[in-house]
Design a protein around this motif. Structure first.
Motif, PDB file in Angstrom:
ATOM      1  N   LEU A 325      -5.628   0.285 -39.537  1.00 22.77           N
ATOM      2  CA  LEU A 325      -6.013   1.450 -37.516  1.00 22.77           C
ATOM      3  C   LEU A 325      -4.694   1.895 -37.523  1.00 22.77           C
ATOM      4  O   LEU A 325      -5.046   3.853 -37.335  1.00 22.77           O
ATOM      5  N   VAL A 326      -3.888   2.034 -38.157  1.00 24.40           N
ATOM      6  CA  VAL A 326      -3.229   3.330 -38.388  1.00 24.40           C
ATOM      7  C   VAL A 326      -3.295   4.290 -39.110  1.00 24.40           C
ATOM      8  O   VAL A 326      -3.199   5.548 -38.778  1.00 24.40           O
ATOM      9  N   ASN A 327      -3.569   3.544 -40.371  1.00 22.86           N
ATOM     10  CA  ASN A 327      -4.266   4.757 -41.640  1.00 22.86           C
ATOM     11  C   ASN A 327      -5.253   5.947 -40.776  1.00 22.86           C
ATOM     12  O   ASN A 327      -5.939   6.957 -41.223  1.00 22.86           O
ATOM     13  N   THR A 328      -5.710   5.560 -39.534  1.00 19.20           N
ATOM     14  CA  THR A 328      -7.173   6.338 -38.607  1.00 19.20           C
ATOM     15  C   THR A 328      -6.721   7.515 -38.927  1.00 19.20           C
ATOM     16  O   THR A 328      -6.947   8.818 -38.432  1.00 19.20           O
ATOM     17  N   GLY A 329      -5.191   7.006 -38.365  1.00 16.71           N
ATOM     18  CA  GLY A 329      -4.549   9.095 -37.547  1.00 16.71           C
ATOM     19  C   GLY A 329      -5.309   9.092 -36.263  1.00 16.71           C
ATOM     20  O   GLY A 329      -4.670  10.302 -35.433  1.00 16.71           O
ATOM     21  N   GLU A 330      -5.595   7.906 -35.342  1.00 24.86           N
ATOM     22  CA  GLU A 330      -5.870   7.887 -33.840  1.00 24.86           C
ATOM     23  C   GLU A 330      -5.586   6.830 -33.313  1.00 24.86           C
ATOM     24  O   GLU A 330      -4.647   6.138 -33.660  1.00 24.86           O
ATOM     25  N   THR A 331      -5.197   7.469 -31.854  1.00 27.49           N
ATOM     26  CA  THR A 331      -4.242   6.820 -30.748  1.00 27.49           C
ATOM     27  C   THR A 331      -4.561   5.755 -31.010  1.00 27.49           C
ATOM     28  O   THR A 331      -4.003   4.720 -30.667  1.00 27.49           O
ATOM     29  N   MET A 332      -5.931   5.304 -30.183  1.00 25.82           N
ATOM     30  CA  MET A 332      -6.384   4.338 -29.124  1.00 25.82           C
ATOM     31  C   MET A 332      -6.134   2.996 -30.676  1.00 25.82           C
ATOM     32  O   MET A 332      -6.291   1.939 -30.748  1.00 25.82           O
ATOM     33  N   PRO A 333      -7.030   3.265 -32.180  1.00 22.41           N
ATOM     34  CA  PRO A 333      -6.605   1.859 -33.388  1.00 22.41           C
ATOM     35  C   PRO A 333      -5.244   1.715 -33.545  1.00 22.41           C
ATOM     36  O   PRO A 333      -5.330   0.890 -33.586  1.00 22.41           O
ATOM     37  N   ALA A 334      -4.132   3.012 -33.399  1.00 26.83           N
ATOM     38  CA  ALA A 334      -2.952   2.712 -33.684  1.00 26.83           C
ATOM     39  C   ALA A 334      -2.551   1.877 -33.024  1.00 26.83           C
ATOM     40  O   ALA A 334      -1.220   0.418 -32.819  1.00 26.83           O
ATOM     41  N   LEU A 335      -2.187   1.903 -31.242  1.00 29.29           N
ATOM     42  CA  LEU A 335      -2.071   1.010 -30.544  1.00 29.29           C
ATOM     43  C   LEU A 335      -2.462   0.243 -30.560  1.00 29.29           C
ATOM     44  O   LEU A 335      -1.438  -1.250 -30.092  1.00 29.29           O
ATOM     45  N   LEU A 336      -3.664   0.101 -30.773  1.00 25.29           N
ATOM     46  CA  LEU A 336      -4.337  -1.547 -31.206  1.00 25.29           C
ATOM     47  C   LEU A 336      -3.670  -2.346 -32.216  1.00 25.29           C
ATOM     48  O   LEU A 336      -3.485  -3.627 -32.232  1.00 25.29           O
ATOM     49  N   ALA A 337      -3.319  -2.032 -33.587  1.00 25.47           N
ATOM     50  CA  ALA A 337      -2.577  -2.229 -34.431  1.00 25.47           C
ATOM     51  C   ALA A 337      -1.108  -2.337 -34.402  1.00 25.47           C
ATOM     52  O   ALA A 337      -0.234  -3.761 -34.500  1.00 25.47           O
ATOM     53  N   PHE A 338      -0.435  -1.651 -33.642  1.00 24.28           N
ATOM     54  CA  PHE A 338       1.014  -2.641 -32.548  1.00 24.28           C
ATOM     55  C   PHE A 338       0.814  -3.314 -31.508  1.00 24.28           C
ATOM     56  O   PHE A 338       2.039  -4.087 -31.993  1.00 24.28           O
ATOM     57  N   VAL A 339      -0.447  -3.601 -31.019  1.00 25.63           N
ATOM     58  CA  VAL A 339      -0.450  -4.135 -29.691  1.00 25.63           C
ATOM     59  C   VAL A 339      -0.197  -6.030 -30.619  1.00 25.63           C
ATOM     60  O   VAL A 339       0.114  -6.430 -29.360  1.00 25.63           O
TER      61      VAL A 339
END
Length: 446
Positions: A325-339
């Motif tokens: 998810l972080v590797n997408t470089g997109e904010t919402m997928p990264a937020l999901l990853a961290f959540v």
């Protein structure tokens, strides 16, 4: 002679404040070092190295604190089992807060050369030594005043300090991250370190009002304390000590992947800017705190061991999706990853205080839970950013990193399955931290 008067038994609010506020300050101090190691220490204290080598050197200085933590756990745990929990909790605040402030005024390599990284590393050792005795004392000052039916909830008070420390440390760096790079490198990074001295004063004022639990005070009056707690611990509880150490690996392995390594990986590989990444991690912390509450309540109802086991299993499964998810470089997928990573940590954190307070008998409890927790922290927290940096440098891929974190979490999952709690510990002695008298008084205080 009465052990203590019921009227002087600390209230639930007082116990919460002393346990939560103190650990929040301790972990604020600890995490700002990790954040600075990821963002600025490489260039300020190790400028002669390449970018990757400088980051590895900064993370190595960060890791030294973890190596000092088991030593601090053993020494402070010894005196916590011999003298009392309260006095050691005041000491840990002074050690971590004082060294953090000194780091904030430390000259960089440009000013004093090689002495700068040497002094930085020495201060990190002292900081880690102090943190080594913090968690165990904060958990015990809460659980030993709790009734058996509320042990996990009380044990979670100290656990709130970890995400709140992440929250406040990230807020501190977020508040200065808008500076120009020149100003940030010159003095901006120092502000979060200097501010810690204010927090330490607050923490000492709160903890000075504490008193040890009736169970411990009674044992102290009757001279029923271990003469050399660590020797008794190794002699009578070796199995649970090893398993507790392994069980403690997963939370920091997942946690430090997100709050330390991701600050480097997210900005240099995934393409996030510093402020966005800090904001995403900050946002996910709210779920971490909420999950601790739910996990602690469920642990008191269904058993802390069962809940922690579920958390450890999720820690095995999440690292691969986390990096994807972080590797997408997109904010919402990264937020999901961290959540989700925050929820994974919260499940284990909410159960861990209650679980660990049931593992060891009172005579060696401070030493046992402190050493177990800090050994796991060293293996899961100190090594993860270093190994992750080295793995990416070798393979140019996040997959080996994710597999490494999953493998470390698998060790915790298997270890917690073998832990013995309550009356099932190795000596046959009950390790439940609250006597009936202490339980009644805690329930009245609620």
């Amino acid at each position: 002679m009465a052990v203590s008067q019921p009227g002087t038994t600390p209230s639930k609010r007082g116990i919460f404040a002393a346990s939560f506020i103190g650990t929040s300050i301790e972990w604020y101090d600890y995490y700002i070092f990790g954040t600075a190691a990821a963002l600025v220490f490489g260039s300020l204290f190790f400028p002669e190295f390449s970018a990757t080598a400088g980051t590895l050197a900064a993370f190595s200085a960060f890791a030294v604190g973890f190596i000092a933590r088991p030593l601090g756990a053993a020494v402070i745990g010894h005196f916590g089992d011999r003298i009392g929990r309260k006095s050691m909790l005041v000491l840990t605040l002074l050690l971590t807060g004082g060294t953090t402030f000194l780091i904030g005024v430390l000259p960089t390599y440009a000013a004093i050369g090689l002495a700068a990284p040497v002094l930085l590393t020495l201060l990190r050792v002292l900081q880690g030594f102090g943190v080594g005795g913090e968690w165990g004392g904060a958990v015990l000052i809460a659980t030993e005043h709790a009734s058996p039916r509320r042990r996990a909830v009380y044990g979670s008070f100290a656990q709130f300090g970890v995400p709140v420390g992440v929250l406040t440390s990230n807020l501190a760096f977020l508040s200065v991250s808008g500076m120009s790079d020149e100003a940030f490198l010159d003095y901006g990074w120092r502000i979060p370190f200097l501010f810690s001295i204010v927090l330490v004063v607050v923490g000492i004022l709160v903890r000075s009002r504490l008193r040890d639990a009736p169970e411990f005070e009674k044992a102290k009056q009757h001279k029923d304390l271990a003469k050399v707690p660590i020797a008794e611990l190794f002699r009578q509880q070796p199995r649970n000590l090893v398993l507790a150490s392994l069980a403690s690996i997963a939370p920091p392995a997942v946690g430090y992947t997100v709050i330390v390594y991701m600050l480097t990986y997210g900005t240099t590989v995934a393409g996030f800017d510093r402020t966005t990444l800090l904001t995403l991690i900050l946002t996910s912390t709210a779920l971490w705190i909420a999950t601790i509450v739910v996990s602690a309540i469920l642990s008191d109802r269904f058993g802390a061991k069962r809940v922690f086991t579920i958390g450890a299993l999720t820690a095995v499964l999440w690292p691969l999706p986390l990096f994807a998810l972080v590797n997408t470089g997109e904010t919402m997928p990264a937020l999901l990853a961290f959540v989700v990573a925050a929820i994974v940590q919260g499940i284990m954190a909410g159960a861990q205080g209650g679980l660990f307070s049931e593992i060891f008998p009172m005579r060696v409890r401070y030493s046992g839970i402190s050493i177990g927790y800090q050994m796991g922290g060293m293996l899961g927290g100190a090594l993860t950013p270093i190994v992750a940096t080295a793995l990416y440098g070798a393979y140019n891929s996040s997959t080996p990193i994710a597999l490494y974190v999953a493998g470390m979490s698998l060790l915790s999952f298997l270890a917690v399955l073998g832990l013995r709690t309550g009356h099932d510990n190795d000596t046959g002695e009950s390790s439940r931290p609250a006597t009936a008298e202490a339980g009644r008084r805690a329930e009245l205080a609620e």
